[in-house]
Design an enzyme around this catalytic site. Structure first.
Site, PDB file in Angstrom:
ATOM      1  CB  THR A 212      23.645  10.941  11.227  1.00 11.94           C
ATOM      2  OG1 THR A 212      24.012  10.250  11.801  1.00 11.94           O
ATOM      3  CG2 THR A 212      24.502  11.074   9.811  1.00 11.94           C
ATOM      4  N   GLY A 213      25.902  11.195  13.267  1.00 15.71           N
ATOM      5  CA  GLY A 213      27.974  10.793  12.986  1.00 15.71           C
ATOM      6  C   GLY A 213      27.625   9.801  12.228  1.00 15.71           C
TER       7      GLY A 213
ATOM      8  CG  ASP B 258      22.194  14.352  19.682  1.00 15.59           C
ATOM      9  OD1 ASP B 258      22.966  14.739  18.896  1.00 15.59           O
ATOM     10  OD2 ASP B 258      21.277  13.599  20.614  1.00 15.59           O
TER      11      ASP B 258
ATOM     12  CG  ASP C 207      20.995  12.604  16.940  1.00 11.79           C
ATOM     13  OD1 ASP C 207      21.810  12.280  16.316  1.00 11.79           O
ATOM     14  OD2 ASP C 207      20.442  11.347  17.969  1.00 11.79           O
ATOM     15  CE  LYS C 208      22.026   7.188  11.338  1.00  9.33           C
ATOM     16  NZ  LYS C 208      22.258   5.870  11.443  1.00  9.33           N
ATOM     17  CB  THR C 209      21.106   6.928  15.667  1.00 10.27           C
ATOM     18  OG1 THR C 209      22.547   7.332  14.643  1.00 10.27           O
ATOM     19  CG2 THR C 209      21.295   5.567  16.648  1.00 10.27           C
TER      20      THR C 209
ATOM     21  CE  LYS D 179      25.957  14.431  16.345  1.00  4.20           C
ATOM     22  NZ  LYS D 179      24.980  13.506  17.079  1.00  4.20           N
TER      23      LYS D 179
HETATM   24  P1  ADP Z   1      25.156   9.629  16.025  1.00 11.76           P
HETATM   25  O1  ADP Z   1      24.438  11.575  15.458  1.00 11.76           O
HETATM   26  O2  ADP Z   1      23.676   8.828  14.331  1.00 11.76           O
HETATM   27  O3  ADP Z   1      24.332   9.978  17.072  1.00 11.76           O
HETATM   28  P2  ADP Z   1      27.572   9.198  17.006  1.00 11.76           P
HETATM   29  O4  ADP Z   1      28.086  10.541  16.792  1.00 11.76           O
HETATM   30  O5  ADP Z   1      27.082   8.769  18.752  1.00 11.76           O
HETATM   31  O6  ADP Z   1      25.993   8.976  15.756  1.00 11.76           O
HETATM   32  O7  ADP Z   1      28.804   7.727  16.420  1.00 11.76           O
HETATM   33  C1  ADP Z   1      29.257   8.635  15.052  1.00 11.76           C
HETATM   34  C2  ADP Z   1      29.888   7.469  14.803  1.00 11.76           C
HETATM   35  O8  ADP Z   1      30.537   6.715  15.316  1.00 11.76           O
HETATM   36  C3  ADP Z   1      29.045   6.030  14.312  1.00 11.76           C
HETATM   37  O9  ADP Z   1      27.989   6.105  13.102  1.00 11.76           O
HETATM   38  C4  ADP Z   1      30.170   4.669  14.409  1.00 11.76           C
HETATM   39  O10 ADP Z   1      30.510   4.903  13.176  1.00 11.76           O
HETATM   40  C5  ADP Z   1      30.948   5.978  15.366  1.00 11.76           C
HETATM   41  N1  ADP Z   1      30.644   5.081  16.904  1.00 11.76           N
HETATM   42  C6  ADP Z   1      30.231   5.911  18.357  1.00 11.76           C
HETATM   43  N2  ADP Z   1      29.964   5.552  19.030  1.00 11.76           N
HETATM   44  C7  ADP Z   1      30.143   3.877  18.708  1.00 11.76           C
HETATM   45  C8  ADP Z   1      30.463   2.300  19.419  1.00 11.76           C
HETATM   46  N3  ADP Z   1      29.998   1.989  20.757  1.00 11.76           N
HETATM   47  N4  ADP Z   1      30.653   1.786  18.297  1.00 11.76           N
HETATM   48  C9  ADP Z   1      31.265   1.312  17.308  1.00 11.76           C
HETATM   49  N5  ADP Z   1      31.061   2.569  16.592  1.00 11.76           N
HETATM   50  C10 ADP Z   1      31.157   3.308  17.249  1.00 11.76           C
HETATM   51 MG    MG Z   2      22.288   9.986  18.665  1.00 13.25          MG
END
Ligand code: ADP
Ligand code: MG
Length: 680
Positions: free
Chosen positions: A525-526, A576, A375-377, A553
């Site tokens: 990643t999202g 995830d 996962d990225k973030t 995912k």
């Molecule tokens: P990741 O895979 O990086 O953990 P997420 O699936 O949680 O990402 O989120 C994907 C995208 O959805 C984020 O990059 C963002 O654009 C948007 N997003 C998710 N949650 C939020 C939030 N609380 N506020 C703003 N944007 C959000």
């Molecule tokens: Mg994450």
């Protein structure tokens, strides 16, 4: 005798691992504890010393030994004295084996106790018959030395087992038993069990932290090495969490109790390690089947040996001695311990390095991984977003846009949300009231502010809802590899907020290490494609998937598996969790959400992607050790069995039962030592 029964049962857990586990769950068995093990070591020692002392007169009175040493000592009734001494050795020294024989037969799981029991009983009964007139040659000294060596072997082996499980005991020892409770301005020492959440305790310099809690006063550096494997002490100041079992450094701290006793992190880790040691293992199943097979071979081999020599030589005593040696040497003792010992060492080794293994078989699969999906973030990046730019698209100015977004995000736990809230706080912007807040997983958040529906959403959301033209206005930010979210009011874009995250330094090395091990690195990643591409290029990833919604995912993992890859997923978030379950090995990283931890097979205590490579390496080493041990445990039979059967009799090589027992014990000790040599 109750004690002996307990001991025997415990002792067997290696040979009948599977069976014993079933039993262990149904009855609240306390066997797995240190003192039981210790008692068993003592018991074998006691029986060994007793038997060894009685063996001395047995040896002196035996005609064949006298002949060998060149002296003569005879008196009337000598045979009866020999018989009485041997009976004592057989009953007292042989007791654990006789008890085991009955137990194993009752369970219809013949194992090594059956073999030893049959071997010593055959020798004893045959010799007894001769004392009372049956023609032949008794072998009392052979019987006595066989029992001595068996007891000695068990004693040494129990001590090795104790050593292997000691790492776990050391973790238990980390927990202090008393704490300094602060009450009405005075300090009183109380047992840790009496503390309740909310109590405040004083931790003096150099002391162990007694509970999980929050620092409310003081500063210090705390050593959490035994818990996380992090060797550098960690700075703690008011507001930081501390964990029970960590060692306080130079300062003194006042800690508010959050969790005590069995709820503490360390207690849970200990529980996890215990469960993992008991959980099913494919290699263990293999070893158990091999042990059973070996028992069957030994019993029938013994019978066959007896028949063959009886026919060839017509000497019952000689034939019986060969048969007894065959049964003794083929004892699947080392085999029963080969795998459990490695499991014990590797699980505690893992725990000490900050890897918690929740599913043993998943950990065993980790050695075969071909791809790791990150996962990225929060996993490859720090997950600490800072706001870098704000683009105005409507009538509101930058501060109003940020204020609206922060009002909503204050209710979200997402790293993006935290970044936006921090930025608003820094600029001293107050927050508006929000009603009907809702998270849109993988897309963003929404809620009502002053009667208007406000959303903070991803670029993907705009595309899905026919507002792709607004992406143009933030294109330059996306191209810089930034994370961009859009603020909408009643469906109309007010503006965009760009945020930047930092790639962890450790990620680069993790990717390099994994690639070196021949494992593909993939990112999921999202977030938007540009960020994904930028991170991917920075880290040198093999593949990446961007703008993946949470439910997708797991599908991406499935598609990778359909390509024939064995895949691990590494993630931290709620989104995830399905992917962690779908993957061959699910790895939750760092202080991940509880959902992620619950879905994972392995939990990495630290937020360090390099640990993924370390886990795979440990899994590979563990497997190699298991195979080495299985080889040691079975391989020696290949030459020892024919030797015991007397195949080389014609060239003058013959093993006595005692030498057979010594060889058998030696292979057990080798297996135990080899297991302890496992290192990361
Ligand atoms: P990741 O895979 O990086 O953990 P997420 O699936 O949680 O990402 O989120 C994907 C995208 O959805 C984020 O990059 C963002 O654009 C948007 N997003 C998710 N949650 C939020 C939030 N609380 N506020 C703003 N944007 C959000
Ligand atoms: Mg994450």
């Amino acid at each position: 005798m109750n004690n002996a029964k307990n001991n025997h049962r415990h002792h067997d857990h290696g040979v009948h691992g599977k069976h014993e586990h079933a039993g262990r769950r149904s009855e609240p068995v306390k066997e797995h504890k240190h003192h039981d093990h210790q008692a068993m070591v003592e018991e074998y020692k006691r029986r060994f010393v007793f038997s060894a002392i009685l063996t001395v007169p047995i040896l002196i009175l035996s005609p064949s030994i006298q002949e060998f040493l060149g002296f003569k000592l005879e008196f009337p009734g000598q045979l009866y004295v020999l018989f009485a001494l041997s009976t004592a050795v057989y009953l007292y020294g042989g007791w654990p084996f006789l008890l085991g024989l009955v137990e194993e037969l009752r369970r219809r799981m013949p194992g090594m106790k059956v073999l030893i029991g049959v071997a010593i009983s055959t020798a004893y009964l045959y010799s007894g018959l001769i004392v009372f007139g049956f023609p032949g040659k008794p072998f009392f000294w052979e019987l006595a030395t066989l029992i001595d060596i068996m007891l000695l072997g068990h004693w040494i082996e129990m001590k090795s087992v104790l050593g292997a499980s000691r790492a776990l005991e050391e973790m238990v020892k980390l927990l202090p038993s008393t704490a300094h409770l602060l009450k009405n301005g005075s300090v009183i020492d109380v047992p840790v069990e009496e503390l309740k959440p909310g109590d405040r305790v004083l931790v003096k310099p150099g002391e162990k932290i007694p509970v999980d809690g929050l620092v409310v006063e003081g500063r210090s550096s705390v050593n959490e090495a035994m818990l996380t494997g992090e060797s550098k002490p960690v700075e703690k100041k008011p507001g930081d969490n501390v964990i029970a079992g960590a060692i306080n450094g130079e300062g003194s701290l006042v800690v508010e109790v959050t969790r005590t006793g069995a709820d503490t992190y360390l207690s849970q880790v200990i529980e996890l390690v215990k469960k993992a040691q008991e959980s099913r293992s494919r290699t263990q199943d293999l070893a158990n089947r091999a042990a059973f097979l070996l028992t069957v071979i030994a019993l029938s081999g013994g019978a066959l040996t007896f028949l063959a020599w009886q026919l060839l030589k017509g000497d019952v005593a000689f034939a019986l001695e060969r048969a007894v040696t065959v049964m003794v040497i083929a004892c699947p003792h080392a085999l029963g311990l080969a795998v459990p010992l490695v499991v014990a060492v590797s699980t505690s080794l893992a725990a000490r390095n900050g890897f918690l293994i929740r599913q043993r078989d998943a950990f065993e699969r980790a050695r075969e991984l071909q791809a790791v999906v990150f996962d990225k973030t929060g996993t490859l990046t720090k997950g600490e977003f800072g706001v870098t730019d704000i683009v105005v698209m409507g009538a509101h100015d930058k501060e109003q846009i940020l204020k609206l977004a922060a009002s909503l995000e204050a209710k979200s736990e997402h790293p993006i949300a935290q970044g936006i809230v921090r930025a608003a706080e820094k600029r001293g912007l107050g927050l508006e009231d929000v009603e009907d807040f809702k998270a849109l997983p993988g897309r963003g958040v929404e809620g009502k502010v002053n009667g208007r529906l406000v959303r903070v959403v991803s670029p993907g959301y705009l595309e899905e809802n026919g507002m792709a033209e607004y992406l143009e206005k933030a294109k330059h930010l996306l191209e810089q590899g930034k994370t961009v979210v859009f603020v909408l009011e009643d469906g109309k874009p007010l503006g965009a907020i760009a945020l930047a995250d930092m790639i962890r330094d450790e990620s680069r090395e993790a990717v390099r290490m994994l690639k070196e091990m021949g494992v593909k690195c993939i990112m999921l990643t999202g977030d938007n494609k540009s960020v994904a591409r930028w991170v991917s290029e920075e880290l040198g990833l093999d593949e990446y998937y961007a703008e993946v919604l949470p439910h997708e995912k797991a599908e991406v993992i499935k598609r990778l598996q359909e390509r024939g890859l064995r895949v691990a997923m590494v993630g931290d978030g709620i989104n995830d969790a399905p992917a962690l379950v779908q993957a061959d090995v699910g790895i939750a990283i760092g202080a991940g959400t509880d959902v992620a931890i619950e879905s994972a097979d392995i939990v990495l205590v630290r937020n360090d992607p390099r640990d993924v490579a370390a886990v795979i390496r440990l899994a590979r080493k563990t497997y190699r050790k298991m195979m080495e041990n299985l080889l040691w445990a079975t391989g020696y039979n290949a030459f020892a069995l024919p030797l015991a059967a007397g195949v080389l009799y014609s060239v003058g090589i013959l093993l006595t039962p005692a030498v057979g027992a010594a060889l058998m014990s030696l292979s057990t000790v080798i297996v135990a030592i080899n297991a302890r040599l496992l290192k990361l």
